[in-house]
Design an enzyme around this catalytic site. Structure first.
Site, PDB file in Angstrom:
ATOM      1  N   ARG A   1      -7.980   3.452   1.294  1.00  0.00           N
ATOM      2  CA  ARG A   1      -7.753   2.201   0.575  1.00  0.00           C
ATOM      3  C   ARG A   1      -7.343   1.112   1.572  1.00  0.00           C
ATOM      4  NH1 ARG A   1      -3.701   1.368  -4.572  1.00  0.00           N
ATOM      5  NH2 ARG A   1      -2.143   2.195  -3.139  1.00  0.00           N
TER       6      ARG A   1
ATOM      7  N   ASP B   1       6.494   2.351  -4.300  1.00  0.00           N
ATOM      8  CA  ASP B   1       5.675   1.629  -3.338  1.00  0.00           C
ATOM      9  C   ASP B   1       5.677   0.156  -3.716  1.00  0.00           C
ATOM     10  OD1 ASP B   1       3.938   1.347  -5.474  1.00  0.00           O
ATOM     11  OD2 ASP B   1       2.349   2.576  -4.631  1.00  0.00           O
TER      12      ASP B   1
END
Length: 567
Positions: free
Chosen positions: A182, A468
């Site tokens: 990603r 996160d």
């Protein structure tokens, strides 16, 4: 801060003769390292620079379109399905067939690109490891470049890690998870690499370097049409997916590989994108392997999209789960859309981490994970995400028990009532209470996450969850929303209204709690006070910043004059 001139020499730096071999128009301001130089070759940098030059104006226009859409929402408009693309939504087209090598994605693990993490994740027993240059990574020069080195070694099968503290060597098993990568979102720059005098686009750096060095190995090992594989974040509409499709086609052409060799899953993690899922798949139909419910960012996007709508205030973060009508509708529509188009519908993240010192609490947390995964697989998802290897057996068991030997549910799952979902279903206001404990938790998590991010960690275990950037963003924007509109905290019977004064007291008290929890020495050495300033400023700002990480990024950028290295 002027990113073009920021830089200094620390006492530990010495002048050396080596420097990166840069093509015309490229200037690297990051520290020189011999390992990094194997990634930052002249040809690789030229490949990245060519992508930047071809697509930067398209990216700038896409970002400007986001601003225009935000202005419309701030003036009272609501996102919805585009009448002009109705023919795409109602058409009978399908995407290219899913490659056999990734047809089974029952459980995927995600995490940053540090060396030990890459090995453990590939060995974890998951079907896929998504190596993350985005929300789980603090994008310092060291993290980004070492991540590229690690992934190159992983693709080659040569990666190893010697943990000297444990005197243990980590290597890859014979059977490993499939590797997806990603890159960062369109909005994030890469300030250590200047192309024609301006910072490169972060995602083109991440994609370009990884693709350039690894596409041939994928081709040798798996054949045409079998990778490299990517996850694409933060998009808001099909215009942005068209840019990615063009990037892929350009990369394939330069590399001399077949069109459709690159495959990608798009994270549907912004509210506008849920109304464009068919269109996003259509633009990527030769390169798509599905969509994913990026549910934490989706909650963040809900607040950001409706930041000027005081009638759409969120309840406590822990109450905004998949049982909320607007979240369940989003998941159901994603499943229906993906299966109609012949690709995977991936479920959301289980952020829990094992609670080693409390078996009772650990079992209770694991039951919540199992319940969530059972909901996903029975709804029709083809796979799910886990943040910790300890969750993989439980998640895998749920999916296998309900799917048997089938690799996915693309052709077997009925589409159900999702065909009747409306704009109102996708926009229904979430229900629940708002509490002082919710405000405190947001503040505690947000400050500690920013402190970790500033010191190089983008994936942080806090209160038995892996946090996160997405979950930190929820904490930030929810605090901002509650302060701006003076919400009444009714969840714990207090009945007090949130304002800057109350928030200031909460910050002071939560900082004292953080210091007590982490210890005075760690608190003193960490960047908690700096993080507190950033987080408090963003929560109390008159206008909502688009991204937390954009504000703090400049503070992890270190420019080195050419020829300097830490020795």
């Amino acid at each position: 801060m002027d990113l073009g001139t920021h830089g200094y020499r620390t006492p530990s730096e010495k002048r050396i003769d080596s420097h990166y071999d840069m093509p015309e128009g490229v200037d690297i301001r990051g520290r020189y390292d011999e390992e990094f130089a194997k990634i930052l070759t002249r040809d690789a940098l030229k490949f990245v620079a060519d992508l930047q030059r071809e697509f930067r104006n398209h990216i700038k226009y896409a970002i400007e379109c986001r601003r225009e859409a935000k202005n419309r929402y701030n003036e009272g408009a609501l996102p919805g399905f585009d009448p002009a693309t109705r023919y795409i939504r109602e058409g009978e087209w399908v995407c290219a067939p899913v490659p056999p090598s990734v047809s089974d994605r029952k459980v995927e693990i995600t995490g940053p690109v540090d060396r030990k993490m890459v090995i453990n994740a590939l060995n974890s027993g998951a079907k896929v490891f998504m190596a993350d240059f985005e929300d789980a990574l603090s994008p310092s020069w060291e993290n980004l470049m070492r991540g590229q080195v690690n992934l190159k070694d992983a693709v080659a099968g040569t990666i190893s890690f010697h943990d000297k503290s444990r005197n243990k060597v980590y290597k890859l098993n014979d059977q490993t998870a499939k590797l997806f990568v990603r890159p960062r979102g369109w909005h994030l720059p890469e300030a250590h690499i200047l192309i024609d005098g301006e910072p490169a686009t972060g995602c083109l750096v991440d994609f370009g370097l990884y693709f350039y060095h690894n596409h041939a190995t994928f081709r040798v090992n798996q054949g045409a049409g079998f990778g490299p594989f990517f996850y694409l974040p933060k998009m808001e509409n099909s215009r942005e997916s068209r840019i990615w499709n063009n990037v892929f086609e350009r990369a394939e052409k330069v590399a001399g590989i077949e069109r459709g060799s690159i495959r990608a899953t798009v994270l549907i993690e912004t509210l506008p994108a849920v109304f464009q899922m068919d269109e996003i798949l259509y633009e990527l139909r030769d390169h798509s392997v599905g969509l994913n419910c990026g549910r934490w960012d989706y909650i963040f996007s809900y607040v950001k999209t409706f930041q000027a709508h005081p009638d759409r205030l969120l309840p406590d973060r822990i109450l905004v789960g998949m049982t909320q009508h607007f979240m369940r509708s989003y998941s159901d529509l994603l499943i229906r859309t993906c299966h109609k188009r012949g690709v995977h519908a991936m479920g959301g993240m289980a952020a829990q981490i094992p609670i080693k010192d409390d078996p009772v609490a650990n079992e209770a947390a694991l039951e919540l994970v199992k319940k969530d995964k059972l909901r996903e697989v029975t709804a029709g998802h083809d796979g799910t995400w886990a943040a910790h290897p300890g969750l993989i057996p439980a998640c895998m068991e749920i999916f296998i028990n309900n799917m048997g030997n089938a690799p996915n549910q693309i052709k077997t799952m009925k589409r159900g009532d999702a065909a009747n979902l409306t704009e109102q279903d996708l926009l229904q206001i979430p229900r629940g209470t708002r509490s002082m404990e919710g405000l405190r938790l947001n503040t505690r998590v947000g400050i500690q996450y920013v402190a970790a991010w500033l010191t190089g960690s983008g994936s942080v275990p806090l209160y038995n969850l892996m946090e996160d950037a997405a979950t930190a963003e929820i904490s930030r924007v929810q605090n901002w929303q509650w302060i701006k509109y003076g919400v009444e905290l009714n969840g714990d019977g207090l009945g007090v209204k949130v304002n800057k004064e109350l928030f200031g007291r909460v910050v002071e008290e939560e900082m004292a709690r953080i210091e007590k929890e982490v210890g005075k020495e760690k608190f003193k050495k960490g960047m908690y006070k700096e993080a507190c300033k950033f987080f408090t400023k963003q929560c109390t700002s008159p206008t909502l910043d688009d991204f937390l990480t954009l504000d703090v990024y400049n503070h992890i950028v270190i420019h080195h004059p050419r020829g300097l290295s830490n020795l």
